[in-house]
Design a protein around this motif. Sequence first.
Motif, PDB file in Angstrom:
ATOM      1  N   ARG A  38      99.938  60.858  -8.066  1.00 45.70           N
ATOM      2  CA  ARG A  38      99.413  59.490  -8.083  1.00 45.70           C
ATOM      3  C   ARG A  38      98.578  59.203  -9.327  1.00 45.70           C
ATOM      4  NH1 ARG A  38      96.661  57.722  -2.632  1.00 45.70           N
ATOM      5  NH2 ARG A  38      97.149  55.680  -3.535  1.00 45.70           N
ATOM      6  N   GLY A  39      97.852  60.211  -9.820  1.00 50.51           N
ATOM      7  CA  GLY A  39      97.062  60.002 -11.021  1.00 50.51           C
ATOM      8  C   GLY A  39      95.570  60.099 -10.777  1.00 50.51           C
ATOM      9  N   TYR A  40      94.828  59.138 -11.343  1.00 47.60           N
ATOM     10  CA  TYR A  40      93.363  59.200 -11.335  1.00 47.60           C
ATOM     11  C   TYR A  40      92.763  57.909 -10.787  1.00 47.60           C
ATOM     12  CZ  TYR A  40      94.325  63.134 -14.385  1.00 47.60           C
ATOM     13  OH  TYR A  40      94.796  64.302 -14.892  1.00 47.60           O
ATOM     14  N   GLN A  41      91.597  58.065 -10.154  1.00 46.93           N
ATOM     15  CA  GLN A  41      90.869  56.920  -9.614  1.00 46.93           C
ATOM     16  C   GLN A  41      89.373  57.159  -9.769  1.00 46.93           C
ATOM     17  OE1 GLN A  41      90.856  56.197  -5.283  1.00 46.93           O
ATOM     18  NE2 GLN A  41      91.434  54.072  -5.712  1.00 46.93           N
ATOM     19  N   LEU A  42      88.637  56.115 -10.111  1.00 47.00           N
ATOM     20  CA  LEU A  42      87.193  56.230 -10.296  1.00 47.00           C
ATOM     21  C   LEU A  42      86.481  56.275  -8.950  1.00 47.00           C
ATOM     22  CD1 LEU A  42      84.929  56.155 -12.493  1.00 47.00           C
ATOM     23  CD2 LEU A  42      84.810  53.699 -12.091  1.00 47.00           C
ATOM     24  N   ASN A  43      85.556  57.225  -8.814  1.00 45.41           N
ATOM     25  CA  ASN A  43      84.669  57.243  -7.643  1.00 45.41           C
ATOM     26  C   ASN A  43      83.639  56.146  -7.873  1.00 45.41           C
ATOM     27  OD1 ASN A  43      82.714  57.721  -5.696  1.00 45.41           O
ATOM     28  ND2 ASN A  43      82.886  59.949  -5.823  1.00 45.41           N
ATOM     29  N   TYR A  44      83.985  54.928  -7.451  1.00 45.28           N
ATOM     30  CA  TYR A  44      83.224  53.748  -7.874  1.00 45.28           C
ATOM     31  C   TYR A  44      81.784  53.763  -7.374  1.00 45.28           C
ATOM     32  CZ  TYR A  44      82.401  48.971  -9.354  1.00 45.28           C
ATOM     33  OH  TYR A  44      81.914  47.858  -9.990  1.00 45.28           O
ATOM     34  N   GLU A  45      81.575  54.204  -6.151  1.00 48.03           N
ATOM     35  CA  GLU A  45      80.215  54.241  -5.606  1.00 48.03           C
ATOM     36  C   GLU A  45      79.333  55.175  -6.435  1.00 48.03           C
ATOM     37  OE1 GLU A  45      79.998  55.007  -1.470  1.00 48.03           O
ATOM     38  OE2 GLU A  45      81.188  53.258  -0.886  1.00 48.03           O
ATOM     39  N   LYS A  46      79.878  56.308  -6.811  1.00 50.63           N
ATOM     40  CA  LYS A  46      79.121  57.250  -7.635  1.00 50.63           C
ATOM     41  C   LYS A  46      78.871  56.659  -9.029  1.00 50.63           C
ATOM     42  CE  LYS A  46      79.197  62.121  -9.102  1.00 50.63           C
ATOM     43  NZ  LYS A  46      78.175  62.660  -8.209  1.00 50.63           N
ATOM     44  N   TYR A  47      79.869  55.950  -9.535  1.00 50.51           N
ATOM     45  CA  TYR A  47      79.774  55.348 -10.871  1.00 50.51           C
ATOM     46  C   TYR A  47      78.642  54.330 -10.939  1.00 50.51           C
ATOM     47  CZ  TYR A  47      81.232  52.439 -14.858  1.00 50.51           C
ATOM     48  OH  TYR A  47      81.274  51.710 -16.020  1.00 50.51           O
ATOM     49  N   ILE A  48      78.584  53.406  -9.954  1.00 52.08           N
ATOM     50  CA  ILE A  48      77.559  52.365 -10.013  1.00 52.08           C
ATOM     51  C   ILE A  48      76.183  52.875  -9.595  1.00 52.08           C
ATOM     52  CG2 ILE A  48      79.177  50.472  -9.680  1.00 52.08           C
ATOM     53  CD1 ILE A  48      78.385  50.352  -6.760  1.00 52.08           C
ATOM     54  N   SER A  49      76.150  53.959  -8.817  1.00 54.22           N
ATOM     55  CA  SER A  49      74.850  54.493  -8.396  1.00 54.22           C
ATOM     56  C   SER A  49      74.240  55.411  -9.449  1.00 54.22           C
ATOM     57  CB  SER A  49      74.985  55.262  -7.077  1.00 54.22           C
ATOM     58  OG  SER A  49      75.776  56.421  -7.259  1.00 54.22           O
TER      59      SER A  49
END
Length: 497
Positions: free
Chosen positions: A61-72
């Motif tokens: 599938r590839g890659y996805q950003l751990n968005y919660e970790k990114y914004i926190s």
Amino acid sequence: MTKKNNREQRLLLTLSKKQDYVTAEELAEQLQTSTKTIYRLIKKINQGVKESPLILSEKGRGYQLNYEKYISQKNWTVEEDDAYSPNERRMRVLEELLLSSPKARNLYDLFEDYYVGDSVITSDEQLIAKQLKEYDLTLERKNRTLAVTGAENDIRRALADLIPTFNTIDLDELESVKASNLNNYDVLFVIRELRGIEKALSITIPYPYNINIFSHLYILISRFRKVGALKNQTMNELTAKETAELQHNTQLQQVSKKVIENVENYLHQPLPEIEVYYLYQYLLSSRMQGKPAGSAANFSAKVVQITQAYLTEMGRRLQIATQNEVNFLDLASHIKPMVNRLEHKIRVKNGLLDQIRLTYEDIFREVTGVSKQISQTYALPAINQDENGFLTLYFARMLETNQRPIKTIIMCTTGVGTSELLKTKVEKKFPELEIIDVTASRYSQEKLAVHPDADLILTTVQLPADLPVQSLLVSAMLTVDDQKRIQQKIEAINHGK
């Protein structure tokens, strides 16, 4: 060092826009690099964060950003070798040369901390000279020394534009935390003066304009500590034109004069009158909150014409209505200081530029095209990308407010019970959807005949593929996944309008 380079920032911004996994090939194409570089950047980013990875991966599938970790953890860092990169080395040497100008600096003193040979020093010289040329400055080498020569206002402009420190500072953080390489006493003094300016004018100077004024005053103090008042330079004398300009806004003139007097007392030495004029232009070039926009009569004919040109051409390109008093006053209040910035070579760094270009790619492209036309038509200096980024936000907001509601029909098996439940949930979660009817799926053709202007059908049952209206299959419970898919459909419909 622990700094993110531009490629890492762009990779994270690109992933932050994706709601699903993205392959390395797709990322490489968007960032115009190789898949090998993408793998290396992702590994480097994940090695620099604690506990769970910042970028998730899934085979196939590839890659996805751990968005919660990114914004926190917006201040996350990437571990790098404890050494300066070539660009960081050049920036530090350039800063020393600019602060010391026109005094010559010994090559050994400039480069001793970096353990580089003559060939690297020669290469750095050439690159630094090229950067300085853009600011009408010259890098001179005599024997084993280097010196920057040129006009004082160009030296300060180069310092404000090129030195990374002034592009990343947070005034609130600087005021409370001694965590920068700036002089803490100077920082607190300049911040007090900035607060004094706001109090005297009964306004607030928002980011990034407050950073520009902070940088200007801090650089002024640093320059005079390094090289004194430069009294022999003719640029310190006010011209008749500059003297006349100071009379255009006596309130800003008085505030500027008071601040420069305070700087003189702080430095224990007199400053030339030109410093009042410089600060006056920075204030005149800043957006000020709390100050009424007034009416078109408050703006010069040139500002009115430029504002109308932007509204007319961007309205045509985006196919939206832009011509109203609110839009005019809001944009003109930005255009007025922008024109002054362009004419006096004052650059305001746009810290959100990369994100703006990714999020509003189409609008940014159109704004850039219109700006080029306007520069030529009104004999303005080239409007830089930072300014185009600020302008993009105005038209993005106009586009958002111009979006008409998406006329939506809700269909279920019976049209009763589950349909009404779904309608209630949709209206609460998505105010941009206008529910124009709730019906049973067997009446789909009849309802579309009654509502030919429908944009979307939300349905809990599979509908024929040949319907002339876009449809989306969702559950009556409107799950989180349903909500994500509806939001994606809304964005797709709005983008296609």
